[in-house]
Design an enzyme around this catalytic site. Structure first.
Site, PDB file in Angstrom:
ATOM      1  N   ASP A 197      -7.128  21.846  -4.610  1.00  0.00           N
ATOM      2  CA  ASP A 197      -7.073  21.557  -3.181  1.00  0.00           C
ATOM      3  C   ASP A 197      -5.999  22.410  -2.530  1.00  0.00           C
ATOM      4  O   ASP A 197      -5.172  23.026  -3.210  1.00  0.00           O
ATOM      5  CB  ASP A 197      -6.799  20.064  -2.928  1.00  0.00           C
ATOM      6  CG  ASP A 197      -7.100  19.654  -1.486  1.00  0.00           C
ATOM      7  OD1 ASP A 197      -7.679  20.461  -0.740  1.00  0.00           O
ATOM      8  OD2 ASP A 197      -6.750  18.519  -1.105  1.00  0.00           O
ATOM      9  N   LYS A 198      -6.046  22.408  -1.211  1.00  0.00           N
ATOM     10  CA  LYS A 198      -5.078  23.151  -0.395  1.00  0.00           C
ATOM     11  C   LYS A 198      -4.412  22.189   0.568  1.00  0.00           C
ATOM     12  O   LYS A 198      -5.043  21.232   1.027  1.00  0.00           O
ATOM     13  CB  LYS A 198      -5.823  24.234   0.392  1.00  0.00           C
ATOM     14  CG  LYS A 198      -4.941  25.008   1.310  1.00  0.00           C
ATOM     15  CD  LYS A 198      -5.535  25.277   2.687  1.00  0.00           C
ATOM     16  CE  LYS A 198      -5.972  24.110   3.492  1.00  0.00           C
ATOM     17  NZ  LYS A 198      -5.853  24.248   4.959  1.00  0.00           N
ATOM     18  N   HIS A 199      -3.147  22.435   0.875  1.00  0.00           N
ATOM     19  CA  HIS A 199      -2.504  21.707   1.972  1.00  0.00           C
ATOM     20  C   HIS A 199      -1.886  22.731   2.912  1.00  0.00           C
ATOM     21  O   HIS A 199      -1.273  23.696   2.467  1.00  0.00           O
ATOM     22  CB  HIS A 199      -1.404  20.777   1.439  1.00  0.00           C
ATOM     23  CG  HIS A 199      -0.621  20.136   2.543  1.00  0.00           C
ATOM     24  ND1 HIS A 199      -1.075  19.023   3.214  1.00  0.00           N
ATOM     25  CD2 HIS A 199       0.556  20.472   3.129  1.00  0.00           C
ATOM     26  CE1 HIS A 199      -0.202  18.690   4.146  1.00  0.00           C
ATOM     27  NE2 HIS A 199       0.796  19.557   4.121  1.00  0.00           N
ATOM     28  N   SER A 200      -2.050  22.502   4.205  1.00  0.00           N
ATOM     29  CA  SER A 200      -1.412  23.380   5.186  1.00  0.00           C
ATOM     30  C   SER A 200      -0.348  22.593   5.922  1.00  0.00           C
ATOM     31  O   SER A 200      -0.528  21.401   6.210  1.00  0.00           O
ATOM     32  CB  SER A 200      -2.468  23.875   6.175  1.00  0.00           C
ATOM     33  OG  SER A 200      -1.845  24.292   7.366  1.00  0.00           O
ATOM     34  N   THR A 229      -8.017  18.522  10.761  1.00  0.00           N
ATOM     35  CA  THR A 229      -9.335  18.856  10.194  1.00  0.00           C
ATOM     36  C   THR A 229     -10.369  17.760  10.467  1.00  0.00           C
ATOM     37  O   THR A 229     -11.535  18.054  10.757  1.00  0.00           O
ATOM     38  CB  THR A 229      -9.168  19.106   8.683  1.00  0.00           C
ATOM     39  OG1 THR A 229      -8.293  20.223   8.545  1.00  0.00           O
ATOM     40  CG2 THR A 229     -10.477  19.419   8.007  1.00  0.00           C
ATOM     41  N   ARG A 258      11.963   8.108   8.944  1.00  0.00           N
ATOM     42  CA  ARG A 258      12.554   9.444   9.179  1.00  0.00           C
ATOM     43  C   ARG A 258      12.399   9.838  10.640  1.00  0.00           C
ATOM     44  O   ARG A 258      13.298  10.411  11.237  1.00  0.00           O
ATOM     45  CB  ARG A 258      11.890  10.487   8.265  1.00  0.00           C
ATOM     46  CG  ARG A 258      12.334  10.366   6.821  1.00  0.00           C
ATOM     47  CD  ARG A 258      11.409  11.139   5.897  1.00  0.00           C
ATOM     48  NE  ARG A 258      11.390  12.548   6.201  1.00  0.00           N
ATOM     49  CZ  ARG A 258      10.372  13.368   5.927  1.00  0.00           C
ATOM     50  NH1 ARG A 258       9.283  12.910   5.341  1.00  0.00           N
ATOM     51  NH2 ARG A 258      10.438  14.635   6.237  1.00  0.00           N
ATOM     52  N   SER A 279       7.217  14.178   0.595  1.00  0.00           N
ATOM     53  CA  SER A 279       6.216  13.594   1.490  1.00  0.00           C
ATOM     54  C   SER A 279       4.873  14.316   1.339  1.00  0.00           C
ATOM     55  O   SER A 279       3.824  13.684   1.138  1.00  0.00           O
ATOM     56  CB  SER A 279       6.736  13.698   2.935  1.00  0.00           C
ATOM     57  OG  SER A 279       5.726  13.459   3.853  1.00  0.00           O
ATOM     58  N   LYS A 304       1.308  12.781  -1.280  1.00  0.00           N
ATOM     59  CA  LYS A 304      -0.053  12.508  -0.803  1.00  0.00           C
ATOM     60  C   LYS A 304      -1.067  13.377  -1.549  1.00  0.00           C
ATOM     61  O   LYS A 304      -2.161  12.933  -1.890  1.00  0.00           O
ATOM     62  CB  LYS A 304      -0.131  12.770   0.704  1.00  0.00           C
ATOM     63  CG  LYS A 304       0.575  11.692   1.510  1.00  0.00           C
ATOM     64  CD  LYS A 304       0.664  12.043   2.976  1.00  0.00           C
ATOM     65  CE  LYS A 304       1.698  13.103   3.236  1.00  0.00           C
ATOM     66  NZ  LYS A 304       2.270  13.166   4.560  1.00  0.00           N
ATOM     67  N   LYS A 305      -0.712  14.627  -1.793  1.00  0.00           N
ATOM     68  CA  LYS A 305      -1.672  15.528  -2.448  1.00  0.00           C
ATOM     69  C   LYS A 305      -1.817  15.190  -3.936  1.00  0.00           C
ATOM     70  O   LYS A 305      -2.911  15.241  -4.495  1.00  0.00           O
ATOM     71  CB  LYS A 305      -1.229  16.983  -2.263  1.00  0.00           C
ATOM     72  CG  LYS A 305      -1.601  17.520  -0.903  1.00  0.00           C
ATOM     73  CD  LYS A 305      -3.109  17.779  -0.803  1.00  0.00           C
ATOM     74  CE  LYS A 305      -3.639  17.632   0.595  1.00  0.00           C
ATOM     75  NZ  LYS A 305      -5.085  17.784   0.720  1.00  0.00           N
TER      76      LYS A 305
HETATM   77  N1  URA Z   1       4.203  16.833   6.839  1.00  0.00           N
HETATM   78  C1  URA Z   1       4.261  15.797   5.972  1.00  0.00           C
HETATM   79  O1  URA Z   1       3.243  15.337   5.481  1.00  0.00           O
HETATM   80  N2  URA Z   1       5.466  15.286   5.685  1.00  0.00           N
HETATM   81  C2  URA Z   1       6.614  15.767   6.206  1.00  0.00           C
HETATM   82  O2  URA Z   1       7.665  15.267   5.894  1.00  0.00           O
HETATM   83  C3  URA Z   1       6.536  16.838   7.106  1.00  0.00           C
HETATM   84  C4  URA Z   1       5.316  17.353   7.399  1.00  0.00           C
END
Ligand code: URA
Length: 403
Positions: free
Chosen positions: A83-86, A123, A171, A186, A190-191
């Site tokens: 997978d990719k995260h941007s 997305t 935060r 963070s 999730k990924k």
């Molecule tokens: N995107 C995230 O998912 N977490 C952060 O802390 C900053 C940007």
């Protein structure tokens, strides 16, 4: 974690000592169970913000946050789970092209995506411009689509990394968002809960990006790669420039159309190049140019309830053209200003519960380095009767020229 132990953890972090895995796990468990108060959690975040974290501590925080909720797994998918995260940007439709292309190349892409906020798009909002497309698939359906098509793009199921939701909200309230270890944990928590073998990160820099400068983006990219690798997932990062929007469209339906053009072997070269460099497979440019990934895109859209042939939702907006008022070379096409223009037209949302308009947005006629003559098209603004004057002012503000 008992009161006495928590006091000790807070004091140790306050005094810049290195916490062990057990202490960090106890903290995250306490945050999720509610046994640690908001004040205590906020103090922990502030100490981390000021004192930083070692890579070992950040790996432990990432792991604990990943394990705070559901963990997805994909048995028997017959390919590497990738997978990719941007880190987010303006006109960033990379996911729409990357998921089917990577699947075409043999990867299995269980992409859990999010929605836009502020000037950056999301997305899921883009995909929902396709009539019928569902972004709320449950796990059995996700498994089926992944097995049948090789990729899906959907929203979060159940509770993925709930610790992140709690800590991110705190935060935001305590001005502790811009901390490299906290951002790293963070994003990765999730990924990693997606059950990946490999993750690639698109870390953007420039006015439209979360990280303003290249140096800051490099620092985040390095941290993400070290910590992702430390947490046991093959992790790579690509830095990409978000000082101007990616491609020529900004806005949900407009971006889907541009992504489809790219999947059919056309579209702006910079989009195809970024997608291929993220996938990192030497076959990617040729396969993309062949249009083979478009067939897979159509299969994914159908499997998620959408009609890949239907007109996109919200198209039919009125169009206002902005034209150059002088000759010159474009020296600025500011991503933030263009992203704000799309936002005021209704393409984005100010808070999570706001609706978006799928049809509004901008098509750009000129980008950085282009030579324009007075009267040439700078942008076609698709609007639905809201925010047009402000959007036009933002488009004019976005562009600068020299002779
Ligand atoms: N995107 C995230 O998912 N977490 C952060 O802390 C900053 C940007």
């Amino acid at each position: 974690m008992g009161r006495f132990e928590l006091d000790r953890v807070l004091a140790r972090k306050r005094d810049a000592e290195e916490l062990d895995d057990h202490e960090i796990e106890g903290f995250v468990e306490g945050v999720v169970s509610g046994s640690i108060t908001r004040a205590q959690a906020a103090a922990f975040l502030a100490f981390v913000f000021v004192r930083g974290m070692s890579d070992g501590e950040t790996v432990a925080l990432t792991r604990a946050m990943t394990h705070s909720g559901d963990l997805l797994s994909w048995p028997d998918q017959g390919g590497r789970i990738v997978d990719k995260h941007s880190t987010g940007g303006v006109g960033d439709k990379v996911s729409l092209v990357l998921a089917p292309l990577w699947a075409e190349l043999g990867g299995r892409v269980p992409m859990i995506s999010g929605r836009g906020l502020g000037h950056t798009g999301g997305t899921l909002d883009k995909l929902e411009a396709i009539p019928g497309f569902r972004t709320n698939l449950e796990t059995p359906e996700l498994r089926r689509v992944l097995a049948e098509v090789g990729c899906f793009i959907s929203g979060q199921t159940g509770s993925l990394a709930p610790a992140d939701r709690i800590l991110y909200a705190l935060r935001n309230e305590t001005s502790t968002v811009p901390s490299i270890p906290l951002i790293t944990a963070s994003i990765l928590s999730k990924k990693l809960a997606e059950g990946l073998d490999e993750l690639v990160l698109d870390v953007k820099f420039g006015s439209g990006a979360f990280m303003g400068t290249r140096d800051a983006a490099q620092e985040l990219a390095d941290s993400l790669v070290r910590v992702g690798t430390g947490a046991g997932v093959r992790t790579r990062a690509v830095l990409s420039n978000m000082s101007q929007p990616l491609g020529l469209t900004v806005g949900n339906a407009l971006e889907v159309a541009e992504a489809v053009a790219c999947l059919q072997g056309g579209g702006p070269p910079e989009l195809a190049q970024l997608v291929c460099s993220l996938i990192g497979d030497p076959r990617a440019p040729e396969v993309l140019a062949s249009g083979a990934a478009w067939t897979r895109w159509c299969a994914m859209v159908r499997a998620q309830g959408g009609d890949p042939e239907a007109s996109l939702r919200g198209s039919g907006c009125a169009v206002h053209e902005v034209r150059a008022q002088r000759n010159g070379r474009v020296t600025r096409c500011d991503a933030y200003a263009i992203g704000r223009a799309a936002f005021v037209l209704g393409a984005g949302r100010g808070k999570a519960s706001d609706p978006v308009h799928h049809g509004v947005g901008l098509e750009l006629g000129a980008k950085l380095g282009d030579d324009v003559t007075s009267g040439d098209l700078l942008a076609r603004v698709h609007h639905a009767g809201r925010g047009l004057d402000e959007a036009l002012a933002l488009v004019h503000e976005a562009y600068a020229f020299d002779d």
